[in-house]
Design a protein around this motif. Sequence first.
Motif, PDB file in Angstrom:
ATOM      1  N   THR A 232       0.840  -1.199   0.000  1.00 28.86           N
ATOM      2  CA  THR A 232       0.000   0.000   0.000  1.00 28.86           C
ATOM      3  C   THR A 232       0.872   1.245   0.000  1.00 28.86           C
ATOM      4  N   LEU A 233       0.237   2.389  -0.182  1.00 31.77           N
ATOM      5  CA  LEU A 233       0.981   3.647  -0.131  1.00 31.77           C
ATOM      6  C   LEU A 233       1.637   3.882   1.225  1.00 31.77           C
ATOM      7  N   ASP A 234       1.048   3.311   2.280  1.00 30.41           N
ATOM      8  CA  ASP A 234       1.640   3.488   3.601  1.00 30.41           C
ATOM      9  C   ASP A 234       2.522   2.316   4.024  1.00 30.41           C
ATOM     10  N   GLY A 235       2.918   1.475   3.063  1.00 25.86           N
ATOM     11  CA  GLY A 235       3.950   0.478   3.307  1.00 25.86           C
ATOM     12  C   GLY A 235       3.521  -0.844   3.897  1.00 25.86           C
ATOM     13  N   PHE A 236       2.222  -1.187   3.791  1.00 28.37           N
ATOM     14  CA  PHE A 236       1.745  -2.449   4.340  1.00 28.37           C
ATOM     15  C   PHE A 236       1.510  -3.480   3.235  1.00 28.37           C
ATOM     16  N   ILE A 237       1.849  -4.735   3.546  1.00 30.22           N
ATOM     17  CA  ILE A 237       1.640  -5.823   2.590  1.00 30.22           C
ATOM     18  C   ILE A 237       0.428  -6.671   2.960  1.00 30.22           C
ATOM     19  N   ALA A 238      -0.157  -6.386   4.111  1.00 30.91           N
ATOM     20  CA  ALA A 238      -1.368  -7.074   4.575  1.00 30.91           C
ATOM     21  C   ALA A 238      -1.945  -6.283   5.733  1.00 30.91           C
ATOM     22  N   GLY A 239      -3.194  -6.575   6.058  1.00 27.72           N
ATOM     23  CA  GLY A 239      -3.836  -5.956   7.201  1.00 27.72           C
ATOM     24  C   GLY A 239      -3.292  -6.507   8.500  1.00 27.72           C
ATOM     25  N   PRO A 240      -3.834  -6.039   9.639  1.00 34.54           N
ATOM     26  CA  PRO A 240      -3.312  -6.439  10.946  1.00 34.54           C
ATOM     27  C   PRO A 240      -3.297  -7.944  11.199  1.00 34.54           C
ATOM     28  N   ASP A 241      -4.230  -8.680  10.666  1.00 32.15           N
ATOM     29  CA  ASP A 241      -4.271 -10.129  10.876  1.00 32.15           C
ATOM     30  C   ASP A 241      -3.767 -10.904   9.659  1.00 32.15           C
TER      31      ASP A 241
ATOM     32  N   LEU B  48      -4.501   3.329   1.466  1.00 36.42           N
ATOM     33  CA  LEU B  48      -3.840   3.246   2.767  1.00 36.42           C
ATOM     34  C   LEU B  48      -4.553   2.205   3.618  1.00 36.42           C
ATOM     35  N   LEU B  49      -3.798   1.437   4.379  1.00 36.54           N
ATOM     36  CA  LEU B  49      -4.397   0.516   5.342  1.00 36.54           C
ATOM     37  C   LEU B  49      -4.367   1.083   6.758  1.00 36.54           C
ATOM     38  N   GLY B  50      -3.374   1.891   7.064  1.00 36.08           N
ATOM     39  CA  GLY B  50      -3.285   2.493   8.386  1.00 36.08           C
ATOM     40  C   GLY B  50      -2.637   1.616   9.439  1.00 36.08           C
ATOM     41  N   ALA B  51      -2.697   0.306   9.246  1.00 33.05           N
ATOM     42  CA  ALA B  51      -2.080  -0.643  10.176  1.00 33.05           C
ATOM     43  C   ALA B  51      -1.982  -1.978   9.450  1.00 33.05           C
ATOM     44  N   GLY B  52      -1.097  -2.824   9.945  1.00 31.53           N
ATOM     45  CA  GLY B  52      -0.980  -4.148   9.343  1.00 31.53           C
ATOM     46  C   GLY B  52       0.431  -4.666   9.364  1.00 31.53           C
ATOM     47  N   VAL B  53       0.719  -5.527   8.404  1.00 24.70           N
ATOM     48  CA  VAL B  53       2.036  -6.141   8.265  1.00 24.70           C
ATOM     49  C   VAL B  53       2.882  -5.226   7.387  1.00 24.70           C
ATOM     50  N   GLY B  54       3.937  -4.678   7.954  1.00 25.91           N
ATOM     51  CA  GLY B  54       4.811  -3.782   7.211  1.00 25.91           C
ATOM     52  C   GLY B  54       5.648  -4.528   6.189  1.00 25.91           C
ATOM     53  N   MET B  55       6.002  -3.849   5.131  1.00 24.64           N
ATOM     54  CA  MET B  55       6.802  -4.457   4.067  1.00 24.64           C
ATOM     55  C   MET B  55       8.083  -5.076   4.618  1.00 24.64           C
ATOM     56  N   PHE B  56       8.711  -4.387   5.546  1.00 22.11           N
ATOM     57  CA  PHE B  56       9.858  -4.914   6.261  1.00 22.11           C
ATOM     58  C   PHE B  56       9.531  -4.871   7.750  1.00 22.11           C
ATOM     59  N   GLY B  57       8.426  -5.465   8.108  1.00 15.90           N
ATOM     60  CA  GLY B  57       7.982  -5.483   9.504  1.00 15.90           C
ATOM     61  C   GLY B  57       9.098  -5.978  10.395  1.00 15.90           C
ATOM     62  N   GLY B  58       9.473  -5.176  11.371  1.00 15.05           N
ATOM     63  CA  GLY B  58      10.528  -5.594  12.280  1.00 15.05           C
ATOM     64  C   GLY B  58      11.921  -5.374  11.721  1.00 15.05           C
ATOM     65  N   ALA B  59      12.064  -4.554  10.668  1.00 13.00           N
ATOM     66  CA  ALA B  59      13.397  -4.313  10.101  1.00 13.00           C
ATOM     67  C   ALA B  59      14.346  -3.876  11.201  1.00 13.00           C
ATOM     68  N   GLY B  60      15.529  -4.398  11.177  1.00 20.17           N
ATOM     69  CA  GLY B  60      16.509  -4.104  12.207  1.00 20.17           C
ATOM     70  C   GLY B  60      16.584  -5.232  13.228  1.00 20.17           C
TER      71      GLY B  60
END
Length: 193
Positions: free
Chosen positions: A11-20, A150-162
Amino acid sequence: MRELVYHVAVTLDGFIAGPDGDTSAFPVDGDDVTALLREYPDTIPTHVQRAAGIEADRSRYDTIIMGWRTYTPALTAGIASPYAHLRQIVASRQERPLPPDIERTADPVATVRTLKAEQGSGIYLAGGGELAAALVDEVDRLLLKVHPFLLGAGVGMFGGAGTEGAAPGPRRFRPVRRREFDSGVVFAEYVRA
């Protein structure tokens, strides 16, 4: 040397899926899907290829690596081998029962480094965010299907990067291709700078 390609809808806000892990907000029709089917058939699950009358030739990708949560929806739907046309690897820290044609790795970084040294076409990183974060320093190319919402929340493209031992700091990529579709989706391709 083979490339690890993170080829993902975002998404435009960097999510590849919703919260679940829900991906139902991503449309499965439009001119961008036609281009995907024609140009990237290796990324299409085998059962969908059959239904669409297409056949992957493994020219872009001959191997897929995915996280357990990316694999689970197919398994839940009764599809034990979703990418039977590719060498399939599921990253999971836990021992899990898998069909004989699917490999499991508890160390995706070492696995990807081994794969890169082998002969073949590209390695398709199908997700999810935690796996992409673990492999962030191994990603050679990004192929993003950017959806105009935009999803606003969810699984980030690099969720947990770092996490997962990756060193902090920026990873630079340079744009090499961009295509806009009537659907509003943009295919954006980047290579590691």
